[in-house]
Structures are given as C-alpha cells and as structure tokens.
Scaffold this motif. Structure first.
Motif, short mmCIF file in Angstrom:
data_model
loop_
_atom_site.label_atom_id
_atom_site.label_comp_id
_atom_site.label_asym_id
_atom_site.label_seq_id
_atom_site.Cartn_x
_atom_site.Cartn_y
_atom_site.Cartn_z
N ASN A 202 0.79 -1.23 0.00
CA ASN A 202 0.00 0.00 0.00
C ASN A 202 0.83 1.28 0.00
N ALA A 203 2.02 1.24 0.59
CA ALA A 203 2.79 2.47 0.78
C ALA A 203 3.08 3.23 -0.51
N PRO A 204 3.50 2.58 -1.61
CA PRO A 204 3.79 3.35 -2.82
C PRO A 204 2.59 4.14 -3.33
N VAL A 205 1.42 3.50 -3.32
CA VAL A 205 0.22 4.20 -3.81
C VAL A 205 -0.21 5.27 -2.81
N LEU A 206 -0.12 4.96 -1.52
CA LEU A 206 -0.48 5.93 -0.49
C LEU A 206 0.37 7.19 -0.59
N LEU A 207 1.66 7.03 -0.83
CA LEU A 207 2.57 8.17 -0.87
C LEU A 207 2.46 8.96 -2.17
N LEU A 208 2.25 8.26 -3.29
CA LEU A 208 2.26 8.93 -4.59
C LEU A 208 0.87 9.36 -5.06
N ALA A 209 -0.17 8.68 -4.58
CA ALA A 209 -1.55 9.02 -5.00
C ALA A 209 -2.49 8.86 -3.81
N PRO A 210 -2.35 9.69 -2.78
CA PRO A 210 -3.14 9.52 -1.55
C PRO A 210 -4.65 9.61 -1.76
N ASP A 211 -5.09 10.50 -2.66
CA ASP A 211 -6.53 10.62 -2.90
C ASP A 211 -7.10 9.35 -3.53
N GLY A 212 -6.38 8.78 -4.49
CA GLY A 212 -6.83 7.55 -5.10
C GLY A 212 -6.78 6.38 -4.15
N TRP A 213 -5.72 6.33 -3.34
CA TRP A 213 -5.58 5.23 -2.38
C TRP A 213 -6.70 5.23 -1.37
N SER A 214 -7.10 6.41 -0.91
CA SER A 214 -8.09 6.49 0.17
C SER A 214 -9.52 6.30 -0.32
#
Length: 500
Positions: free
Chosen positions: A271-283
């Motif tokens: 999850n960390a790569p997506v959370l850091l680079l695309a937080p709106d999409g991840w959430s």
C-alpha cells in the motif's frame, strides 16, 4: 523413565488414514450413490494418481466452468442490451461494466488518474486494483468496446479460475486427515454462481493459503499472506482477532506476534507506494465504504424500506460498528470460557459472519468469503447444504428484485416484499450455521472434526497446546467437556495421547 510429554513427542506412530465422509456423513453417503455408493473397506485409498486433492481440484474447475456457462446469456448480449435482461437471466457481473466504467478501456492508471463521472477514483483496495489492471493488460485494445469487455471478462474468469483451484486445494490440505472436506467447497452451488461477479476470489485464495500456512505452524508465511489478502479486501484482517484470543488462552504470544508483524509489513509494502504517490486515489476505497448508504442484502435495508425516510448513513455506521464490537466481545468471551479451546476455523467463520450480518450491504459474492471457513469450521454436508440453499435463494432474489425495479411498468421480477424474504433467507441461513458452530464449541463432542480425537488440525501451534488462561466454566470443566448425546465422550490432544 521418560515423561508422558516426552513419550508423545518422540514416539513414531503410523500416519492415520484419511477420514472418509461416506462413512461418517449420512448425506455424503446418500449422495455417493450417484457414483457407485460409499467407499468400501477394500478400496485402495491413495494408491493411484487420483488423490483426493487432485480430484477436488478437477471438480472445482468443472464447477467453475459451469458457473461461466451460467453467465453466457449475458456474455452474448444481456450485459450490453436492455436494462433488465441481465437480471432476469441472473447472470450479472461487475467485471465487463467496470472495464470501461473505471477507465481500463482508456488506459487510465488506477488510483493515479481521475475517472470521468461520479466515481473519481477506483474504489477497490490496491492489490485488487492491480489484479484488474493485469487483466486489462492482457485484453487486446482492438475491436468494438463490447468485444473488449467480453474478452476482459474471459481473461478475469481465467485468472479467477486459478484462484478457485487454489482455494479448493488449500482447504483440502488444511485438515490433513480430512482432505475430502474440500469437495464441499468445490461443489458449493453459491460458489459457482458468484465466482465471476466480482474479484473477491483473489482475496479468498490468499486467505485460504494463509490458513493452510498457519495449520502447518508457519506463522510468518501466514501473516504475509494475510496482509496481502487484506490489501485485496478488508475482511481478512478480522482473522487476527480470534487468533489473538486463542493465542492468549494458549499462551502462544510469540507466534501471534510473528503473524501480526508479517501481516502489517506485507500490507504496508503493497500500500505504501500508492499511499505516498496518490493519496486521494488510495483512500477512495475507505471513504467510499464509509460514505456508502444502506444497500442491498442487509437487514438495515429491510428497516429502511419500512420507514418513510431513509436511515442516516452516519447513524448506521455507528450502530453497525457497535453491533460488530459487541458480537466480537461475545466471541472472545466464548473463546475464554468454552470447556475446550475452540478451533481457529470455527472462530474465523464466526467473526467474518458477524461482519457480514451487521454490515450495511451484502453483495451476493460475499458468500465466497465464508465458504472455505464454513467447510473448515463445520464440515457437515446437511448443515452446509441448508446454508447454501439459503444463499442460492438470496442470489436469485436480488437479481429478480433488480429485474422488477428496472422493468418499468411491466414489473417483471420480485417485488420489495419478496426481496425482503430473500434477505431473511440469507440472514437465517447464516445465523443457523453460526448457531451449530457455537454449539460445537460449547459441546465439543458434537464437533465432527474432533469426534475422531483431533484437537485443532487447522490450529498450527495451537493444536494440542495446553491452556494458559481461561475464565469461568473453562476453569473447572467436567472430566469430558461437553456432552454429545449418543456420541461417546472424547479426549483430545496431548492429554489423550499421553494416556495411551
């Protein structure tokens, strides 16, 4: 002179033969008449290529193929023409619709690229999004959009078929002496009907593999797989709850710690790569789940449909969470007070079932979460088929209700009252299976897995372990805990072996 404990761990005993369901289960024995009747005492078990695991895997592939055939009326046109045709044929699937609806047809990157329409980002966990994206890479971008959606469904079906085979094999191997229990998974009608509605089988396969690893005493592998499963769907993380209470009762803190760390690390790595680079999409997955209103399949919908105004989403979230917490506390109390420490699979089923029963939505494919756990928790054909009948009734009910609501003045399908009966069938069937599992926990002699002398074959380090912390009735059980009517009393685990 060696102690009884030393004798138990060092002596070599012949491997016990597998349990044959046609000898212990009257429904299995009756059903076997279709293929020649119950196995005889002279049968050469395990001496041919047709081992139980291979048979179960092939049966699963065959049933999965039948489930694909059931979707063919939609594949040939109902997904694309007419609002209600896919519902009257009960062959709806999210997969072809989301190929274009979530930007895969246009080459958009999940979580990073905004989507046109009301849904700004993909509303699935990261690992499921990757699964969807891989299937999109394998789908040719040429031809009409209808052709691309058909191919996308077929590609996903092929990938999900592999997941189905993994699930069947893992369940068959989790209880070493009961490989044929995996046949319940392979033949489950609700499994075949719902397997290609959505992408849930991916998370279910990872969870089944995690359960297999725990049964082999591999806590780290269990944790890593469970973390990956949670990165594909939220429900697998619930298994850490019952595992915590079981390890508390048995004093197995190190194994629980290793499993928890493994789950946390693998989840973070994904999850960390997506959370850091695309937080709106991840959430988006988490905000969508929180903001989603009362929806199909839940008892909350029945309440809402009997009110003049819809239920407030925030109120439902609070009440559902409170009910879930109270039920989990009840499961924890049962674990610490039961006369015999419950089996891991029993508690895993109960916790996931509670989550489903209290949730504000029940999509028909959610039954896939429970099927492997149900087989490990209560491998009894009669009870399993009763529950499956209720789930098939719900499967038909939701599509006929949607046909009714989308057919305009024709009103073809099931009206609201009929759909509420279908929801009730799902709720009652699941509660029934919960009830018999709770009975098995409180009266262990009724547990078909323990009836032959096993303790917890899916419990790994918990199997045969002594209790370190108990409460109430468990602190002063009778000599043979639980009374199973006509069944003889049963001893389990090391105590039973050391008395031989």
């Amino acid at each position: 002179m060696p102690s009884a404990e030393t004798t138990y761990t060092s002596r070599q005993e012949p491997e016990p033969e597998p349990v044959r369901p046609t000898r212990e289960d009257e429904v299995a024995a009756a059903g076997s008449e279709l293929i020649g009747g119950p196995v005889g005492r002279r049968a050469l078990i395990g001496r041919s290529w047709w081992t139980p695991v291979r048979v179960i895997a092939l049966v699963m592939l065959g049933m999965f193929a039948l489930g694909m055939i059931q979707k063919f009326p939609c594949y040939d046109g109902s997904w694309f023409y007419g609002a209600s045709s896919q519902y009257t044929h009960a062959c709806y699937s999210d997969i072809p619709h989301l190929y274009q609806g979530r930007g895969f047809a246009d080459g958009l990157v999940p979580y990073f690229d905004k989507l046109p329409g009301d849904m700004e980002y993909l509303e699935y966990p990261v690992l499921t999004g990757l699964f969807m994206e891989v299937a999109a890479w394998l789908t040719p971008g040429s031809g009409s959009i209808q052709h691309q959606e058909q191919v996308y469904w077929m590609v996903n079906a092929g990938m999900l078929m592999i997941c189905a085979a993994v699930i069947a094999v893992c369940v068959a191997r989790t209880h070493r002496r009961r490989p044929w229990d995996g046949l319940l998974v392979a033949l489950a009608p609700a499994f075949a009907l719902t397997a290609t509605i959505n992408w849930d089988l991916f998370a279910v396969a990872l969870t089944a593999a995690a359960m297999l690893m725990w049964s082999r005493g591999r806590a780290l592998a269990f944790g890593v797989l469970l973390g990956l499963a949670t990165a594909a769907k939220l429900y697998p993380v619930l298994l850490l709850g019952p595992l915590f209470v079981l390890c508390w009762r048995a004093g197995k803190w190190r194994s629980f710690g290793v499993a928890t760390v493994g789950a946390a690390v693998s989840w973070v790595v994904v999850n960390a790569p997506v959370l850091l680079l695309a937080p709106d999409g991840w959430s988006k997955f988490y905000t969508f789940s929180q903001e989603r209103g009362v929806d199909f399949g839940s008892f909350w919908l029945i309440i809402s449909q009997h009110r003049d105004t819809p239920l407030d989403t925030d109120v439902v979230n609070t009440l559902a969470t409170a009910l879930m917490v109270l039920a989990c506390l009840g499961v924890g109390a049962l674990t610490l007070t039961a006369p015999r420490r419950p089996r891991f699979a029993q508690l895993a089923f109960l916790v996931v079932a509670v989550f489903i029963l209290t949730n504000k939505v029940y999509s028909p494919q959610y039954v896939l979460w429970l099927i492997p756990l149900a087989v490990l928790a209560r491998p009894k054909w009669r009870d399993f088929l009763i529950w499956q009948a209720c789930e098939v009734a719900y499967f038909l009910g939701i599509w006929l209700y949607l046909a009714y609501t989308t057919s305009g003045d024709k009103h073809q399908g099931l009206p609201t009252d009929g759909y509420q009966l279908a929801i009730a069938a799902h709720l009652v069937g699941t509660l029934y299976l919960c009830a018999v599992i709770i009975r098995d926990i409180w009266l262990p002699d009724r547990d078909v897995v323990r009836r032959a002398g096993a303790d917890d074959p899916s419990g790994g380090v918990l199997d045969g372990a002594e209790d370190r912390f108990v409460l109430g009735y468990a602190a002063h059980p009778p000599r043979h805990a639980g009374h199973g009517g006509e069944q003889p009393p049963v001893n389990w685990g090391k105590d039973a072996d050391s008395s031989l």
